[in-house]
Every structure is written in structure tokens, then in C-alpha cells.
Design a protein around this motif. Structure first.
Motif, PDB file in Angstrom:
ATOM      1  N   VAL A  25       0.857  -1.191   0.000  1.00 35.72           N
ATOM      2  CA  VAL A  25       0.000   0.000   0.000  1.00 35.72           C
ATOM      3  C   VAL A  25       0.887   1.233   0.000  1.00 35.72           C
ATOM      4  CG1 VAL A  25      -1.643   1.310   1.387  1.00 35.72           C
ATOM      5  CG2 VAL A  25      -1.906  -1.137   1.151  1.00 35.72           C
ATOM      6  N   PRO A  26       0.607   2.202  -0.888  1.00 35.56           N
ATOM      7  CA  PRO A  26       1.386   3.440  -0.865  1.00 35.56           C
ATOM      8  C   PRO A  26       1.205   4.184   0.460  1.00 35.56           C
ATOM      9  CG  PRO A  26      -0.010   3.324  -2.824  1.00 35.56           C
ATOM     10  CD  PRO A  26      -0.370   2.169  -1.954  1.00 35.56           C
ATOM     11  N   VAL A  27       2.197   4.979   0.821  1.00 37.76           N
ATOM     12  CA  VAL A  27       2.193   5.681   2.105  1.00 37.76           C
ATOM     13  C   VAL A  27       0.974   6.601   2.229  1.00 37.76           C
ATOM     14  CG1 VAL A  27       3.474   7.314   3.520  1.00 37.76           C
ATOM     15  CG2 VAL A  27       4.694   5.543   2.256  1.00 37.76           C
ATOM     16  N   ILE A  28       0.556   7.229   1.154  1.00 39.70           N
ATOM     17  CA  ILE A  28      -0.555   8.178   1.200  1.00 39.70           C
ATOM     18  C   ILE A  28      -1.871   7.486   1.590  1.00 39.70           C
ATOM     19  CG2 ILE A  28      -1.195   7.992  -1.229  1.00 39.70           C
ATOM     20  CD1 ILE A  28      -1.018  11.265   0.674  1.00 39.70           C
ATOM     21  N   LEU A  29      -1.967   6.186   1.375  1.00 40.03           N
ATOM     22  CA  LEU A  29      -3.203   5.480   1.694  1.00 40.03           C
ATOM     23  C   LEU A  29      -3.171   4.795   3.061  1.00 40.03           C
ATOM     24  CD1 LEU A  29      -4.014   3.837  -1.738  1.00 40.03           C
ATOM     25  CD2 LEU A  29      -5.005   5.874  -0.744  1.00 40.03           C
ATOM     26  N   HIS A  30      -2.127   4.982   3.827  1.00 39.79           N
ATOM     27  CA  HIS A  30      -2.049   4.299   5.115  1.00 39.79           C
ATOM     28  C   HIS A  30      -3.082   4.809   6.113  1.00 39.79           C
ATOM     29  CE1 HIS A  30       1.939   1.953   5.222  1.00 39.79           C
ATOM     30  NE2 HIS A  30       1.380   1.866   4.041  1.00 39.79           N
ATOM     31  N   THR A  31      -3.377   6.119   6.110  1.00 42.79           N
ATOM     32  CA  THR A  31      -4.353   6.648   7.059  1.00 42.79           C
ATOM     33  C   THR A  31      -5.756   6.102   6.805  1.00 42.79           C
ATOM     34  OG1 THR A  31      -3.052   8.638   7.364  1.00 42.79           O
ATOM     35  CG2 THR A  31      -5.340   8.753   8.009  1.00 42.79           C
ATOM     36  N   ASN A  74      -5.573  -3.492  20.749  1.00 45.04           N
ATOM     37  CA  ASN A  74      -5.331  -3.240  19.334  1.00 45.04           C
ATOM     38  C   ASN A  74      -6.273  -2.171  18.786  1.00 45.04           C
ATOM     39  OD1 ASN A  74      -4.032  -3.615  16.958  1.00 45.04           O
ATOM     40  ND2 ASN A  74      -4.992  -5.553  16.451  1.00 45.04           N
ATOM     41  N   ALA A  75      -7.547  -2.238  19.174  1.00 42.04           N
ATOM     42  CA  ALA A  75      -8.514  -1.247  18.701  1.00 42.04           C
ATOM     43  C   ALA A  75      -8.189   0.143  19.251  1.00 42.04           C
ATOM     44  CB  ALA A  75      -9.929  -1.656  19.105  1.00 42.04           C
ATOM     45  N   VAL A  76      -7.904   0.229  20.537  1.00 40.19           N
ATOM     46  CA  VAL A  76      -7.583   1.527  21.143  1.00 40.19           C
ATOM     47  C   VAL A  76      -6.292   2.089  20.551  1.00 40.19           C
ATOM     48  CG1 VAL A  76      -6.935   2.663  23.299  1.00 40.19           C
ATOM     49  CG2 VAL A  76      -8.853   1.082  23.267  1.00 40.19           C
ATOM     50  N   GLY A  77      -5.282   1.245  20.423  1.00 32.99           N
ATOM     51  CA  GLY A  77      -4.023   1.697  19.832  1.00 32.99           C
ATOM     52  C   GLY A  77      -4.194   2.164  18.395  1.00 32.99           C
ATOM     53  N   GLY A  78      -5.046   1.474  17.651  1.00 33.70           N
ATOM     54  CA  GLY A  78      -5.299   1.887  16.271  1.00 33.70           C
ATOM     55  C   GLY A  78      -5.931   3.261  16.193  1.00 33.70           C
ATOM     56  N   ARG A  84      -3.215  10.539  15.745  1.00 32.72           N
ATOM     57  CA  ARG A  84      -1.912  11.203  15.593  1.00 32.72           C
ATOM     58  C   ARG A  84      -1.585  11.442  14.125  1.00 32.72           C
ATOM     59  NH1 ARG A  84       2.891   9.004  18.945  1.00 32.72           N
ATOM     60  NH2 ARG A  84       3.700  10.941  18.155  1.00 32.72           N
ATOM     61  N   MET A  85      -1.944  10.486  13.267  1.00 39.94           N
ATOM     62  CA  MET A  85      -1.676  10.658  11.836  1.00 39.94           C
ATOM     63  C   MET A  85      -2.537  11.781  11.256  1.00 39.94           C
ATOM     64  SD  MET A  85      -1.231   6.719  10.621  1.00 39.94           S
ATOM     65  CE  MET A  85      -0.679   7.062   8.978  1.00 39.94           C
ATOM     66  N   LEU A  86      -3.796  11.856  11.697  1.00 40.93           N
ATOM     67  CA  LEU A  86      -4.665  12.919  11.197  1.00 40.93           C
ATOM     68  C   LEU A  86      -4.203  14.284  11.680  1.00 40.93           C
ATOM     69  CD1 LEU A  86      -8.168  11.232  11.494  1.00 40.93           C
ATOM     70  CD2 LEU A  86      -6.842  11.685   9.414  1.00 40.93           C
TER      71      LEU A  86
END
Length: 96
Positions: A25-31, A74-78, A84-86
Motif C-alpha cells: 500500500v502506498p504511504v498516502i493510503l495508510h491513514t 489493538n482497537a484503542v491503539g489503532g 496522531r496521523m490525522l
């Protein structure tokens, strides 16, 4: 009921497939991908709670509890990582 060996095979196949998909997956689509995976983590959490509720032995309850704890973490960490990414995409505010 799924046999233990078949369950292990499905788990290993899912892990390999997940790794291959994430790596391509390209980096731009990770979020957006992270947001979608948070949804999947919620389903995993519900499944772990259902499995815990149907466990009838101490070992089953222990494994189910461990599954619920890992799925919740896992859900909370996600969600924390997605937040943080947003924040990285927001325009910087002027400082006083």
C-alpha cells in the motif's frame, strides 16, 4: 467447529496476506487503511467477547480473556495512531 490445525493454518494465511497487503500500500493510503482496520479490530473484539462468553473450561476462559485484552488494546491503539496521523495533516496554527 474448526480443528486446531485448520485454525492455525487460517491464522498463518491471514497473517501472510495482511503483511503482503500492507507492504504494497502506498504511504498516502495508510491513514484510510488504518481507519478501516480499526473497524475490523472492533469486529475482532466482539468475536473475542462472544468466544469468551461461550467458553466452558478455565483454559478457554483464559484464552478468551487474553483475546479480549489483545483485541481491545489493538482497537484503542489503532484509534490513537490514526488520531496522531490525522493531526499531521492539519494546518499548523499560528503561535502566540
Amino acid at each position: 467447529m474448526i480443528d486446531g490445525f485448520i485454525a492455525l493454518y487460517i491464522f498463518m494465511l491471514a497473517a501472510f496476506t495482511g503483511y503482503e497487503i500492507i507492504a504494497r500500500v502506498p504511504v498516502i493510503l495508510h491513514t484510510p487503511l488504518m481507519s478501516g482496520s480499526n473497524f475490523v479490530h472492533g469486529i475482532v473484539l466482539v468475536g473475542a467477547m462472544v468466544a469468551l462468553g461461550k467458553a466452558d473450561s478455565t483454559l478457554g476462559m483464559l484464552i478468551g480473556f487474553f483475546g479480549v485484552v489483545l483485541a481491545a488494546g489493538n482497537a484503542v491503539g489503532g484509534y490513537v495512531v490514526t488520531e496522531r496521523m490525522l493531526e499531521m495533516f492539519k494546518a499548523s496554527r499560528e503561535r502566540k
